[in-house]
Design a protein around this motif. Sequence first.
Motif, PDB file in Angstrom:
ATOM      1  N   LEU A   1     106.098 -82.309 122.076  1.00 19.60           N
ATOM      2  CA  LEU A   1     106.077 -81.338 120.988  1.00 19.60           C
ATOM      3  C   LEU A   1     104.714 -81.307 120.305  1.00 19.60           C
ATOM      4  O   LEU A   1     104.240 -80.242 119.883  1.00 19.60           O
ATOM      5  CB  LEU A   1     107.171 -81.702 119.977  1.00 19.60           C
ATOM      6  N   ASN A   2     104.070 -82.446 120.201  1.00 19.78           N
ATOM      7  CA  ASN A   2     102.763 -82.531 119.566  1.00 19.78           C
ATOM      8  C   ASN A   2     101.757 -81.572 120.204  1.00 19.78           C
ATOM      9  O   ASN A   2     100.932 -80.957 119.516  1.00 19.78           O
ATOM     10  CB  ASN A   2     102.240 -83.965 119.636  1.00 19.78           C
ATOM     11  N   GLU A   3     101.834 -81.418 121.516  1.00 26.16           N
ATOM     12  CA  GLU A   3     100.887 -80.566 122.233  1.00 26.16           C
ATOM     13  C   GLU A   3     101.072 -79.087 121.904  1.00 26.16           C
ATOM     14  O   GLU A   3     100.164 -78.282 122.107  1.00 26.16           O
ATOM     15  CB  GLU A   3     101.039 -80.768 123.743  1.00 26.16           C
ATOM     16  N   LEU A   4     102.236 -78.719 121.387  1.00 27.46           N
ATOM     17  CA  LEU A   4     102.519 -77.324 121.038  1.00 27.46           C
ATOM     18  C   LEU A   4     102.028 -76.953 119.643  1.00 27.46           C
ATOM     19  O   LEU A   4     101.987 -75.776 119.298  1.00 27.46           O
ATOM     20  CB  LEU A   4     104.021 -77.052 121.094  1.00 27.46           C
ATOM     21  N   ALA A   5     101.665 -77.933 118.834  1.00 23.70           N
ATOM     22  CA  ALA A   5     101.332 -77.678 117.437  1.00 23.70           C
ATOM     23  C   ALA A   5     100.100 -76.793 117.287  1.00 23.70           C
ATOM     24  O   ALA A   5      99.122 -76.936 118.022  1.00 23.70           O
ATOM     25  CB  ALA A   5     101.123 -78.998 116.698  1.00 23.70           C
ATOM     26  N   TYR A   6     100.149 -75.909 116.320  1.00 24.37           N
ATOM     27  CA  TYR A   6      99.027 -75.004 116.032  1.00 24.37           C
ATOM     28  C   TYR A   6      97.763 -75.791 115.720  1.00 24.37           C
ATOM     29  O   TYR A   6      96.667 -75.382 116.091  1.00 24.37           O
ATOM     30  CB  TYR A   6      99.400 -74.114 114.850  1.00 24.37           C
ATOM     31  N   THR A   7      97.898 -76.915 115.044  1.00 25.59           N
ATOM     32  CA  THR A   7      96.744 -77.714 114.647  1.00 25.59           C
ATOM     33  C   THR A   7      96.170 -78.536 115.798  1.00 25.59           C
ATOM     34  O   THR A   7      95.139 -79.183 115.641  1.00 25.59           O
ATOM     35  CB  THR A   7      97.128 -78.658 113.494  1.00 25.59           C
ATOM     36  N   VAL A   8      96.836 -78.534 116.934  1.00 26.82           N
ATOM     37  CA  VAL A   8      96.317 -79.223 118.127  1.00 26.82           C
ATOM     38  C   VAL A   8      95.623 -78.229 119.047  1.00 26.82           C
ATOM     39  O   VAL A   8      94.496 -78.448 119.503  1.00 26.82           O
ATOM     40  CB  VAL A   8      97.456 -79.947 118.881  1.00 26.82           C
ATOM     41  N   ASN A   9      96.284 -77.107 119.338  1.00 28.85           N
ATOM     42  CA  ASN A   9      95.702 -76.076 120.195  1.00 28.85           C
ATOM     43  C   ASN A   9      96.383 -74.740 119.885  1.00 28.85           C
ATOM     44  O   ASN A   9      97.564 -74.565 120.153  1.00 28.85           O
ATOM     45  CB  ASN A   9      95.878 -76.428 121.674  1.00 28.85           C
ATOM     46  N   LYS A  10      95.632 -73.817 119.317  1.00 27.72           N
ATOM     47  CA  LYS A  10      96.195 -72.522 118.926  1.00 27.72           C
ATOM     48  C   LYS A  10      96.648 -71.703 120.129  1.00 27.72           C
ATOM     49  O   LYS A  10      97.456 -70.787 119.996  1.00 27.72           O
ATOM     50  CB  LYS A  10      95.155 -71.727 118.140  1.00 27.72           C
TER      51      LYS A  10
ATOM     52  N   GLU B   1     102.146 -78.312  95.173  1.00 27.12           N
ATOM     53  CA  GLU B   1     103.230 -79.057  95.823  1.00 27.12           C
ATOM     54  C   GLU B   1     102.863 -79.180  97.297  1.00 27.12           C
ATOM     55  O   GLU B   1     102.988 -78.222  98.058  1.00 27.12           O
ATOM     56  CB  GLU B   1     104.558 -78.306  95.730  1.00 27.12           C
ATOM     57  N   GLY B   2     102.412 -80.349  97.710  1.00 27.40           N
ATOM     58  CA  GLY B   2     102.012 -80.539  99.093  1.00 27.40           C
ATOM     59  C   GLY B   2     100.608 -80.008  99.351  1.00 27.40           C
ATOM     60  O   GLY B   2      99.854 -79.692  98.425  1.00 27.40           O
ATOM     61  N   LYS B   3     100.267 -79.887 100.637  1.00 21.95           N
ATOM     62  CA  LYS B   3      98.932 -79.458 101.047  1.00 21.95           C
ATOM     63  C   LYS B   3      99.012 -78.131 101.811  1.00 21.95           C
ATOM     64  O   LYS B   3      99.995 -77.860 102.487  1.00 21.95           O
ATOM     65  CB  LYS B   3      98.290 -80.529 101.932  1.00 21.95           C
ATOM     66  N   PRO B   4      97.953 -77.301 101.716  1.00 20.59           N
ATOM     67  CA  PRO B   4      97.950 -76.026 102.435  1.00 20.59           C
ATOM     68  C   PRO B   4      98.135 -76.220 103.942  1.00 20.59           C
ATOM     69  O   PRO B   4      97.600 -77.168 104.527  1.00 20.59           O
ATOM     70  CB  PRO B   4      96.563 -75.455 102.126  1.00 20.59           C
ATOM     71  N   LEU B   5      98.886 -75.331 104.554  1.00 16.84           N
ATOM     72  CA  LEU B   5      99.095 -75.362 105.997  1.00 16.84           C
ATOM     73  C   LEU B   5      98.099 -74.422 106.671  1.00 16.84           C
ATOM     74  O   LEU B   5      98.026 -73.238 106.334  1.00 16.84           O
ATOM     75  CB  LEU B   5     100.526 -74.930 106.330  1.00 16.84           C
ATOM     76  N   LYS B   6      97.359 -74.954 107.616  1.00 17.42           N
ATOM     77  CA  LYS B   6      96.310 -74.188 108.278  1.00 17.42           C
ATOM     78  C   LYS B   6      96.866 -72.939 108.962  1.00 17.42           C
ATOM     79  O   LYS B   6      96.189 -71.904 109.032  1.00 17.42           O
ATOM     80  CB  LYS B   6      95.591 -75.081 109.300  1.00 17.42           C
ATOM     81  N   TYR B   7      98.082 -73.019 109.451  1.00 17.24           N
ATOM     82  CA  TYR B   7      98.687 -71.891 110.160  1.00 17.24           C
ATOM     83  C   TYR B   7      98.674 -70.626 109.304  1.00 17.24           C
ATOM     84  O   TYR B   7      98.385 -69.538 109.790  1.00 17.24           O
ATOM     85  CB  TYR B   7     100.121 -72.248 110.566  1.00 17.24           C
ATOM     86  N   PHE B   8      98.995 -70.762 108.018  1.00 15.06           N
ATOM     87  CA  PHE B   8      99.028 -69.609 107.122  1.00 15.06           C
ATOM     88  C   PHE B   8      97.680 -69.364 106.467  1.00 15.06           C
ATOM     89  O   PHE B   8      97.326 -68.223 106.167  1.00 15.06           O
ATOM     90  CB  PHE B   8     100.109 -69.797 106.061  1.00 15.06           C
TER      91      PHE B   8
END
Length: 234
Positions: A13-22, A147-154
């Motif tokens: 699942l890690n390999e699918l993450a936006y922050t790993v490879n868009k 509340e929390g940290k910004p998500l790079k995806y958005f």
Amino acid sequence: VSKLIPYKQLETLNELAYTVNKRNGNTVYIREETAGYQPYLVVDNDYNGDGNVLLLRKYVLDEWQTYHIYYQQTAYYENSNLDDYLSNVYLNTLPEELRASIVQSRIEIIAMSAYQGENSDTIQIERKAFLLSCTEMAPRGSGYIHEGKPLKYFDDDVNRMQVTMENGQKSGWWLRTPSMGYPTCAIAIGSDGRLGFAAVDNYIGIRPAFCLPGDVGIDESKEAVPGEKVYVIK
């Protein structure tokens, strides 16, 4: 002549993450009890620095919900109608084996004392399923207590805040953030993809989020979307 990059099937699942490879598609399909296979965006591979992968349902749930049942209640997230619904109803629509793998995530919420104007405090609560916050979605457009940290995806593309139901109908969706200036209102994303707020007894769409360990296995399948090869969780 440019060289062709050989195809590599992803395994975790890690390999699918936006922050790993868009370019990996960033989507995995999960079979829900009533809705069948549904796409989930693999948004982040280290949510809140805990090393877990954040998943967000691509479409809002068919059943819209109120933030609180009664208008006079304040928009405080912990033990709200939305909080209870996600923990006691939504999670039970997921496969039992998957539910066992979902981690307890630490999420930051605005404290009741801050909501009452006494300070700017936040607290952390642990949840398996939760809503995203205004800070995580649109840090530059909030002006609220973080509340929390910004998500790079958005943060990379604010147009991604706009969402639909599975049938393509545009929909608004709740965030967990209260509207500090209006005691009985909470922040939501409108059907136009912009930040707004709504009274807590309004029925609006929900996009559940939850975290899984990054080493959860994935596999390609043609069963989830007939005629199309997509990734599913093993």
